[in-house]
Every structure is written in structure tokens, then in C-alpha cells.
Design an enzyme around this catalytic site. Structure first.
Site, PDB file in Angstrom:
ATOM      1  N   LYS A 118       0.938  -1.233   0.107  1.00 13.14           N
ATOM      2  CA  LYS A 118       0.206   0.004   0.058  1.00 13.14           C
ATOM      3  C   LYS A 118       0.760   1.292   0.005  1.00 13.14           C
ATOM      4  CE  LYS A 118      -4.245  -2.013   1.727  1.00 13.14           C
ATOM      5  NZ  LYS A 118      -5.345  -2.115   2.647  1.00 13.14           N
ATOM      6  N   ARG A 170      -3.029 -10.342   4.745  1.00 12.65           N
ATOM      7  CA  ARG A 170      -3.381 -10.398   3.365  1.00 12.65           C
ATOM      8  C   ARG A 170      -2.038  -9.706   2.502  1.00 12.65           C
ATOM      9  NH1 ARG A 170      -5.778  -7.030  -0.553  1.00 12.65           N
ATOM     10  NH2 ARG A 170      -7.269  -8.141  -1.929  1.00 12.65           N
TER      11      ARG A 170
END
Length: 291
Positions: A213, A253
Site C-alpha cells: 500500500k 493479506r
């Protein structure tokens, strides 16, 4: 004292042309299925199949297209023995995916995008991930303002828990995700990671999704986050996976499972020995009491 369960690795499989990290690489079904099997071979315990990007500025696909993208891939991976979660905000896609062999619903909107999602989770008794968000990333409603990000995210997740329980979702089927990167800036994300213990103590399974991210890219390449190398982002992700495992997260994840799987195994070994030592110390104390 029981040994904590090893943190699971959830491998990301984007069957999309536009996801922020690997959009387009696995858009056709054959490539997606092959990559799903590669994720399993690389240490993933769960494959998270998604057919719709939630990156900032992404355009929602229609229901028929989302179904076309994910259901055949889920069916093939399930036939190969994979444990699968479906990353969707549509109840119809969740239900069709479960019928095709998926096991878990992963809804980044926690049922806010589709009011019937939680009912599907209740009716099918499928575990469901409730992620914190405040709306789509390109909308003003996705507010970045918090007075206390940890307290507010926890409070808002508790509201979603109450909504899920009200329609019949069992508490043991709830999985919480603090929503790193959704309605949050980099500082908020780091504050949440520093407080993972508080999320792990909510008496529900915890999923941490930090992989690749933007806040990681900004840390690695402050002048131009786009220049952060993918391998470096995966190494940073593995460090976060280790922190998550230490906090007792149920799963992380990730796009690249290998390094995070190693991190989880290391923490599992440490926890196993710590539990053994605690048990031996307790037994020694009891023996002294008997003497």
C-alpha cells in the site's frame, strides 16, 4: 497454556485490469488460476479472489462482469483444494462465489455497500471479514479526519459487529480488518499498526492487509513513492506480517506470500517455545507447592 495458532497467509489474486499493484497481470482466467496455484505453492493458506479494484479513482464494474471474472477462477481453485475468500462488496457475487467453492466473504465495506451482504453471511454461515471504511476512496465521504484513529476505528467496527449479529451472523464467524489505507492517511495507518494488540483483543479474528500500500511506498521512497521497488515493498510487508503475527493476528493479506509465510513461521516457533517455557515454569511452581 495453549500455543497460539500460526498466523495464516492470505494471498491476493486480483482478476482485474486496474488494481493498484498487479492489475492486468492475472486478468484472464488461465493466468489467474495459474497464479492462484503459485500463491499456494509459495506459502499462502487462503487465496483471496477479487474481481473489482478498490484503488482510488477506480470505476465499479457491473455485477455480470464481476461474476464473469471471479466465479470460474474460484471454481477451478476450489477443485484444486484451495481455501478461498471472495473479495467483493456485492451479496450476489458473494453468494455465487460460495456456491462455486469459496469459504469466506471479504467485504471491504463491511456490509455498507450492499445492505443484503450480512444476510447472505448469516444464511450461508460463512465467515465474513468486516473491514473499516468510510466510503469509496474517491468520495468526500471517505473522511480522513480522526481525533483518535484507533478508538474511532474500533468503535465503528463494533457498530458493524452489532449490525451483523442483528441479522444472525454468529460471533465466531466475524473477522475484523482495520482497513489500512481506506479513509486513512499514512500517519493513521502507522498508528493502527502500533496498536494492533488493541484490535487483537476485541475477541474476534483479526486480518491485517498492508501489502504494497501507498504508505509503505512513501516510507521507502518519500520523494516519489512510485519509485519504491516491488521487492522492497514486499520486504516491508513481511516486517508488518511479523508485527501482526506477534499481536496474534489470524491472517495477513499479501501479494507475495513467501517472505510473510517465513515471518509467520518464525513467530510460531517463538510462541511455541514461549508457551513450553511458561508451562514448564508453571509445573515447577506446582511441584514446589507439593513439596
Amino acid at each position: 497454556m495453549p500455543t497460539p495458532e500460526r498466523t495464516k497467509i492470505m494471498g491476493v489474486l486480483n482478476v482485474t485490469p486496474d488494481s493498484f499493484s498487479d492489475g492486468g497481470r492475472y486478468f484472464d482466467h488461465d493466468s489467474a488460476i495459474a497464479h492462484g496455484l503459485e500463491l499456494l505453492d509459495s506459502g499462502a493458506d487462503i487465496i483471496d479472489v477479487g474481481g473489482e479494484s478498490t484503488r482510488p479513482g477506480s470505476v465499479r464494474v457491473d455485477e455480470a462482469e464481476e461474476l464473469r471474472r471471479v466465479v470460474p477462477v474460484i471454481r477451478e481453485l476450489a477443485a484444486a483444494g484451495a481455501t478461498i475468500s471472495v473479495d467483493t462488496m456485492r451479496a450476489t457475487v458473494a453468494e455465487a462465489s460460495l456456491n462455486a467453492g469459496a469459504h469466506i466473504i471479504n467485504d471491504v465495506s463491511a456490509g455498507l455497500s450492499d445492505p443484503t451482504m450480512l444476510a447472505v453471511a448469516s444464511e450461508t454461515a460463512a465467515p465474513v471479514v468486516l473491514m473499516h471504511w468510510r466510503g469509496y476512496l474517491d468520495r468526500a465521504s471517505a473522511s480522513f479526519h480522526y481525533d483518535d484513529v484507533v478508538a474511532e476505528v474500533i468503535a465503528e467496527l463494533k457498530t458493524r459487529i452489532d449490525e451483523a449479529v442483528a441479522v444472525g451472523v454468529k460471533l465466531e464467524n466475524l473477522i475484523l480488518d482495520p482497513g489500512l489505507g481506506f479513509s486513512k492517511n499514512a500517519e493513521h495507518n502507522w498508528q493502527i499498526l502500533a496498536a494492533l494488540d488493541e484490535f487483537a483483543n476485541l475477541d474476534h479474528r483479526l486480518l491485517v492487509a498492508a501489502s504494497r500500500k501507498r504508505f509503505i511506498s512513501t516510507l521507502l521512497s518519500p520523494e516519489d513513492p512510485k519509485l519504491a521497488e516491488e521487492s522492497a515493498k514486499d520486504q516491508a510487508t513481511a516486517a508488518i506480517s511479523a508485527l501482526s503475527a506477534k499481536a496474534g493476528a489470524w491472517a495477513v493479506r499479501v501479494h507475495e506470500p513467501t517472505t510473510s509465510a517465513i515471518a509467520a513461521k518464525v513467530l510460531d516457533a517463538v510462541n511455541s517455545h514461549a508457551s513450553t517455557e511458561a508451562s514448564e515454569a508453571s509445573e515447577a511452581s506446582l511441584d514446589e507447592g507439593r513439596a
